[in-house]
Design an enzyme around this catalytic site. Structure first.
Site, mmCIF file in Angstrom:
data_model
loop_
_atom_site.group_PDB
_atom_site.id
_atom_site.type_symbol
_atom_site.label_atom_id
_atom_site.label_comp_id
_atom_site.label_asym_id
_atom_site.label_seq_id
_atom_site.Cartn_x
_atom_site.Cartn_y
_atom_site.Cartn_z
ATOM 1 N N ASP A 8 0.716 -1.319 -0.036
ATOM 2 C CA ASP A 8 0.048 -0.104 0.009
ATOM 3 C C ASP A 8 0.818 1.130 0.050
ATOM 4 O O ASP A 8 2.185 0.908 -0.127
ATOM 5 C CB ASP A 8 -0.942 -0.236 1.268
ATOM 6 N N HIS A 9 0.519 2.407 0.157
ATOM 7 C CA HIS A 9 1.013 3.648 0.384
ATOM 8 C C HIS A 9 2.146 3.530 1.272
ATOM 9 O O HIS A 9 3.294 4.225 0.966
ATOM 10 C CB HIS A 9 0.277 4.787 0.266
ATOM 11 N N CYS A 65 3.349 -2.879 4.191
ATOM 12 C CA CYS A 65 2.680 -1.628 4.475
ATOM 13 C C CYS A 65 3.174 -1.219 5.423
ATOM 14 O O CYS A 65 4.397 -1.261 5.766
ATOM 15 C CB CYS A 65 1.112 -2.372 4.826
ATOM 16 N N GLY A 66 2.847 -0.258 6.485
ATOM 17 C CA GLY A 66 3.179 0.339 7.309
ATOM 18 C C GLY A 66 3.812 -0.536 8.667
ATOM 19 O O GLY A 66 5.018 -0.437 8.809
ATOM 20 N N THR A 67 3.284 -1.474 8.822
ATOM 21 C CA THR A 67 3.468 -2.414 9.913
ATOM 22 C C THR A 67 3.685 -3.950 9.300
ATOM 23 O O THR A 67 4.275 -4.736 10.119
ATOM 24 C CB THR A 67 2.434 -2.591 10.955
ATOM 25 N N GLY A 68 3.040 -4.152 8.367
ATOM 26 C CA GLY A 68 2.915 -5.481 7.743
ATOM 27 C C GLY A 68 1.767 -6.267 8.381
ATOM 28 O O GLY A 68 1.316 -7.355 7.829
ATOM 29 N N ILE A 69 1.146 -5.606 9.466
ATOM 30 C CA ILE A 69 -0.058 -6.326 10.164
ATOM 31 C C ILE A 69 -1.316 -6.417 9.356
ATOM 32 O O ILE A 69 -1.890 -7.750 9.100
ATOM 33 C CB ILE A 69 -0.399 -5.851 11.419
ATOM 34 N N GLY A 70 -1.687 -5.423 8.726
ATOM 35 C CA GLY A 70 -2.885 -5.489 7.957
ATOM 36 C C GLY A 70 -2.813 -6.197 6.762
ATOM 37 O O GLY A 70 -3.599 -6.842 6.456
ATOM 38 N N MET A 71 -1.528 -6.346 6.046
ATOM 39 C CA MET A 71 -1.360 -7.056 4.841
ATOM 40 C C MET A 71 -1.668 -8.499 5.333
ATOM 41 O O MET A 71 -2.129 -9.231 4.572
ATOM 42 C CB MET A 71 -0.129 -6.926 4.337
ATOM 43 N N HIS A 98 9.659 -23.937 9.570
ATOM 44 C CA HIS A 98 8.713 -24.836 10.338
ATOM 45 C C HIS A 98 7.186 -24.573 9.851
ATOM 46 O O HIS A 98 6.477 -25.456 10.019
ATOM 47 C CB HIS A 98 8.569 -24.119 11.659
ATOM 48 N N ARG A 132 7.885 -33.295 10.926
ATOM 49 C CA ARG A 132 6.872 -33.019 12.022
ATOM 50 C C ARG A 132 6.199 -31.867 11.658
ATOM 51 O O ARG A 132 5.007 -31.563 12.037
ATOM 52 C CB ARG A 132 7.385 -33.013 13.463
ATOM 53 N N HIS A 133 6.792 -30.835 11.076
ATOM 54 C CA HIS A 133 6.338 -29.469 10.500
ATOM 55 C C HIS A 133 5.272 -29.673 9.750
ATOM 56 O O HIS A 133 4.204 -29.005 9.556
ATOM 57 C CB HIS A 133 7.374 -28.715 10.140
#
Length: 145
Positions: A8-9, A65-71, A98, A132-133
């Site tokens: 995003d921007h 994005c600004g934090t990566g969280i929203g994306m 993992h 196992r992963h």
């Protein structure tokens, strides 16, 4: 390896830096946008990247994005996507080794360009450990219905 990028921007400048890294690494990539600094809605860019990775059109995706969280939240709504928000090399390695993460989310306001490049390089060069992963990743897929 084929990688698709989106931002995003709030992530456009870091995304540009990552393009240079991918070129340096000889990795083919596409840019899904955005390509402006005007305010845009991150789900509009996360969704097509995630859909194209889930469909197998691209091997991996990177969202900024600004934090990566929203994306990350938006991308993880797409069946078959395992998007990890990462801000250090260890987490980048573990998300691939993992969790078999197929999309990486970064925050331009969280990590600087040098650290981001190191994270991406680590993420792209780490293989899924399986064993196992794989059982655990399969259980995640079962949650999708």
């Amino acid at each position: 390896m084929r990688v698709i990028l989106g931002s995003d921007h709030g992530g456009i400048h870091l995304k540009q830096e990552l393009k240079f890294l991918l070129e340096e690494m000889g990795i083919s990539y596409a840019d899904e946008g955005c390509n402006c600094t005007d305010s845009v809605d991150y789900p509009d860019y996360a969704a097509p990247v995630a859909q194209k990775v889930a469909a197998g059109e691209y091997d991996l995706g990177i969202l900024v994005c600004g934090t990566g969280i929203g994306m990350s939240i938006a991308a993880n709504k797409v069946k078959g996507i395992r998007c990890a928000v990462v801000s250090d090399e260890f987490s980048a390695r573990m998300s691939r080794e993992h969790n078999n993460a197929n999309i990486l989310a970064l925050g331009e306001r969280v990590v600087g360009p040098d650290l981001a490049k190191s994270i991406v390089r680590t993420w792209l060069t780490t293989e899924f450990a399986g064993d196992r992963h794989a059982r655990r990743v399969d259980k995640i897929a079962q949650l999708e219905g």
